[in-house]
Write a protein that holds these residues in place. Structure first.
Motif, PDB file in Angstrom:
ATOM      1  N   ILE A 137      10.742  18.357  11.485  1.00 49.54           N
ATOM      2  CA  ILE A 137       9.473  17.917  12.092  1.00 49.54           C
ATOM      3  C   ILE A 137       8.814  16.840  11.228  1.00 49.54           C
ATOM      4  O   ILE A 137       8.455  15.767  11.711  1.00 49.54           O
ATOM      5  N   LEU A 138       8.669  17.138   9.937  1.00 50.59           N
ATOM      6  CA  LEU A 138       8.004  16.199   9.022  1.00 50.59           C
ATOM      7  C   LEU A 138       9.056  15.365   8.282  1.00 50.59           C
ATOM      8  O   LEU A 138       9.299  15.541   7.095  1.00 50.59           O
ATOM      9  N   THR A 139       9.657  14.450   9.016  1.00 51.16           N
ATOM     10  CA  THR A 139      10.632  13.535   8.411  1.00 51.16           C
ATOM     11  C   THR A 139       9.893  12.391   7.713  1.00 51.16           C
ATOM     12  O   THR A 139       8.691  12.182   7.939  1.00 51.16           O
ATOM     13  N   ASN A 140      10.614  11.646   6.890  1.00 52.80           N
ATOM     14  CA  ASN A 140       9.993  10.528   6.164  1.00 52.80           C
ATOM     15  C   ASN A 140       9.363   9.489   7.095  1.00 52.80           C
ATOM     16  O   ASN A 140       8.248   9.017   6.827  1.00 52.80           O
ATOM     17  N   PRO A 141      10.039   9.094   8.200  1.00 55.02           N
ATOM     18  CA  PRO A 141       9.381   8.150   9.134  1.00 55.02           C
ATOM     19  C   PRO A 141       8.089   8.704   9.736  1.00 55.02           C
ATOM     20  O   PRO A 141       7.110   7.969   9.889  1.00 55.02           O
ATOM     21  N   ILE A 142       8.087   9.996  10.071  1.00 53.98           N
ATOM     22  CA  ILE A 142       6.879  10.613  10.633  1.00 53.98           C
ATOM     23  C   ILE A 142       5.756  10.604   9.603  1.00 53.98           C
ATOM     24  O   ILE A 142       4.591  10.295   9.923  1.00 53.98           O
ATOM     25  N   ILE A 143       6.092  10.929   8.353  1.00 50.34           N
ATOM     26  CA  ILE A 143       5.086  10.926   7.283  1.00 50.34           C
ATOM     27  C   ILE A 143       4.509   9.523   7.096  1.00 50.34           C
ATOM     28  O   ILE A 143       3.295   9.348   6.961  1.00 50.34           O
ATOM     29  N   ALA A 144       5.386   8.505   7.090  1.00 54.58           N
ATOM     30  CA  ALA A 144       4.944   7.114   6.919  1.00 54.58           C
ATOM     31  C   ALA A 144       4.033   6.683   8.071  1.00 54.58           C
ATOM     32  O   ALA A 144       2.989   6.054   7.848  1.00 54.58           O
ATOM     33  N   LYS A 145       4.417   7.033   9.300  1.00 61.35           N
ATOM     34  CA  LYS A 145       3.595   6.669  10.464  1.00 61.35           C
ATOM     35  C   LYS A 145       2.247   7.386  10.439  1.00 61.35           C
ATOM     36  O   LYS A 145       1.209   6.786  10.759  1.00 61.35           O
ATOM     37  N   ALA A 146       2.256   8.667  10.057  1.00 61.86           N
ATOM     38  CA  ALA A 146       0.994   9.426   9.974  1.00 61.86           C
ATOM     39  C   ALA A 146       0.073   8.826   8.919  1.00 61.86           C
ATOM     40  O   ALA A 146      -1.140   8.689   9.134  1.00 61.86           O
ATOM     41  N   GLY A 147       0.651   8.448   7.774  1.00 60.18           N
ATOM     42  CA  GLY A 147      -0.141   7.819   6.724  1.00 60.18           C
ATOM     43  C   GLY A 147      -0.710   6.479   7.168  1.00 60.18           C
ATOM     44  O   GLY A 147      -1.874   6.161   6.878  1.00 60.18           O
ATOM     45  N   LEU A 148       0.095   5.694   7.885  1.00 65.51           N
ATOM     46  CA  LEU A 148      -0.364   4.387   8.373  1.00 65.51           C
ATOM     47  C   LEU A 148      -1.494   4.537   9.383  1.00 65.51           C
ATOM     48  O   LEU A 148      -2.499   3.818   9.322  1.00 65.51           O
ATOM     49  N   VAL A 149      -1.343   5.467  10.311  1.00 66.99           N
ATOM     50  CA  VAL A 149      -2.388   5.707  11.324  1.00 66.99           C
ATOM     51  C   VAL A 149      -3.687   6.149  10.651  1.00 66.99           C
ATOM     52  O   VAL A 149      -4.785   5.699  11.025  1.00 66.99           O
ATOM     53  N   THR A 150      -3.569   7.015   9.645  1.00 65.57           N
ATOM     54  CA  THR A 150      -4.754   7.494   8.917  1.00 65.57           C
ATOM     55  C   THR A 150      -5.457   6.343   8.213  1.00 65.57           C
ATOM     56  O   THR A 150      -6.689   6.229   8.248  1.00 65.57           O
ATOM     57  N   PHE A 151      -4.664   5.470   7.584  1.00 63.66           N
ATOM     58  CA  PHE A 151      -5.239   4.309   6.893  1.00 63.66           C
ATOM     59  C   PHE A 151      -5.915   3.370   7.886  1.00 63.66           C
ATOM     60  O   PHE A 151      -7.034   2.900   7.656  1.00 63.66           O
ATOM     61  N   LEU A 152      -5.238   3.080   9.004  1.00 64.62           N
ATOM     62  CA  LEU A 152      -5.798   2.160  10.004  1.00 64.62           C
ATOM     63  C   LEU A 152      -7.070   2.725  10.623  1.00 64.62           C
ATOM     64  O   LEU A 152      -8.025   1.982  10.877  1.00 64.62           O
ATOM     65  N   ARG A 153      -7.095   4.033  10.876  1.00 65.34           N
ATOM     66  CA  ARG A 153      -8.311   4.649  11.429  1.00 65.34           C
ATOM     67  C   ARG A 153      -9.486   4.439  10.489  1.00 65.34           C
ATOM     68  O   ARG A 153     -10.581   4.025  10.903  1.00 65.34           O
ATOM     69  N   GLY A 154      -9.269   4.736   9.185  1.00 62.53           N
ATOM     70  CA  GLY A 154     -10.336   4.564   8.210  1.00 62.53           C
ATOM     71  C   GLY A 154     -10.793   3.125   8.101  1.00 62.53           C
ATOM     72  O   GLY A 154     -12.001   2.840   8.060  1.00 62.53           O
ATOM     73  N   ALA A 155      -9.840   2.181   8.096  1.00 61.08           N
ATOM     74  CA  ALA A 155     -10.184   0.765   7.940  1.00 61.08           C
ATOM     75  C   ALA A 155     -10.884   0.212   9.176  1.00 61.08           C
ATOM     76  O   ALA A 155     -11.933  -0.443   9.081  1.00 61.08           O
TER      77      ALA A 155
END
Length: 321
Positions: A137-155
């Motif tokens: 479920i929590l593969t490296n691509p999923i982790i990277a995408k989740a981190g990117l979405v979190t960063f973009l939301r904050g910005a």
């Protein structure tokens, strides 16, 4: 400096006044803050290096922890060096545009930090409720995408703040009773209505703070149900012990954050400004200082790898001698 009543153009600079009423003890206040900053730098940089260096820590939980450490580093670095310059060298002036940039990064990084804490709660939920599917479920691509979405939301949610401030006329004092450029501290100097700024601030608080806390609460409710349903007491204790460090991080982050938010908007004159400013600084400094310590003490894998790393350094220095 006080801006003329006939002038409604943005001031060239603001004066960050530190902690009003405690000017005589600014140097003494700076000592624990500086100590905490050094601990946060060493702790978070060490944690990121350890997670990067040790393959045994290349798991989703530790990748999210590395994200949290990086965000914590950036958050406290946007404000504390400037605060120390105020306390030590009386360097209080900050350019108007530099103030807006600092405001964007302070609120942006705190928004990202909240999102990362939510992702860490999701990680614990998947690990405890779906242990056999955790790695799929929590593969490296999923982790990277989740981190990117979190960063973009904050910005993206914080981008309007500087523009909302820049449109305001400032006809009063340009002295900010704070150690950094906080959105509400700046807009209160305006001689126009700040209703739009206040409403947008509340919307952002709902979309980030309230949303993340609701998600964390729901996830931990499901985690608690899963843990209680385990047949073995040892299994229950082991499962819940993996969450204690994260729960500590949530408390350390959200309690001073909500205190700062509500006192700015609803505290009025009932809470001394000096207390509000001290808590506002701790709100940005406590999580970066305590999170590496809490995770180092509570997480066996990190603790064991730190000991192994220190023993390796010690043996290398002994051989050199």
């Amino acid at each position: 400096m006080v801006v003329s009543n006939n002038s409604c153009v943005p001031p060239k600079y603001f004066i960050l006044n530190g902690i009003p009423g405690l000017e005589r003890v600014h140097v003494w206040i700076s000592l624990p803050l500086c100590t905490m900053y050094i601990i946060s730098l060493v702790g978070n940089l060490g944690l990121v290096y350890l997670i990067h260096h040790e393959e045994s820590l290349h798991h989703p939980m530790y990748f999210f922890l590395a994200m949290l450490s990086l965000v914590d580093l950036f958050t406290c670095t946007t404000t504390l060096p400037n605060a120390l310059c105020i306390f030590w060298f009386n360097l209080k002036e900050i350019n108007f545009n530099a103030c807006l940039v600092q405001m964007f990064f302070v609120h942006g990084f705190t928004g990202v930090e909240s999102g990362v804490l939510m992702l860490m709660a999701l990680d614990r939920y998947v690990a405890i409720c779906y242990p056999l599917r955790y790695a799929t479920i929590l593969t490296n691509p999923i982790i990277a995408k989740a981190g990117l979405v979190t960063f973009l939301r904050g910005a993206l949610l914080m981008i309007p703040f500087p523009f909302l401030v820049k449109r305001l006329p400032f006809c009063r004092s340009n002295i900010i009773s704070h150690t950094y450029c906080d959105h509400m501290s700046v807009v209160k100097l305006s001689c126009a209505s700040i209703k739009v700024n206040v409403i947008y601030g509340l919307v952002v608080a709902l979309l980030i703070g309230v949303f993340d806390i609701c998600c964390i609460s729901v996830l931990y409710t499901m985690i608690l149900r899963a843990v209680v349903s385990l047949s073995s007491a040892d299994a229950r204790q082991k499962a819940f012990s993996t969450c204690t460090a994260h729960i500590s991080a949530i408390i350390v982050t959200y309690v001073p954050a909500f205190f700062t938010f509500f006192t700015h908007r609803f505290g009025g004159h009932s809470i001394p400004s000096s207390l509000h400013i001290i808590v506002a600084n701790l709100y940005l400094l406590l999580p970066p200082t305590l999170n590496p310590i809490v995770y180092g003490v509570k997480t066996k894998q990190i603790r064991d790898n730190v000991i192994k790393l220190l023993q390796g350094v010690k043996s290398a220095s002994t051989q050199d001698n």
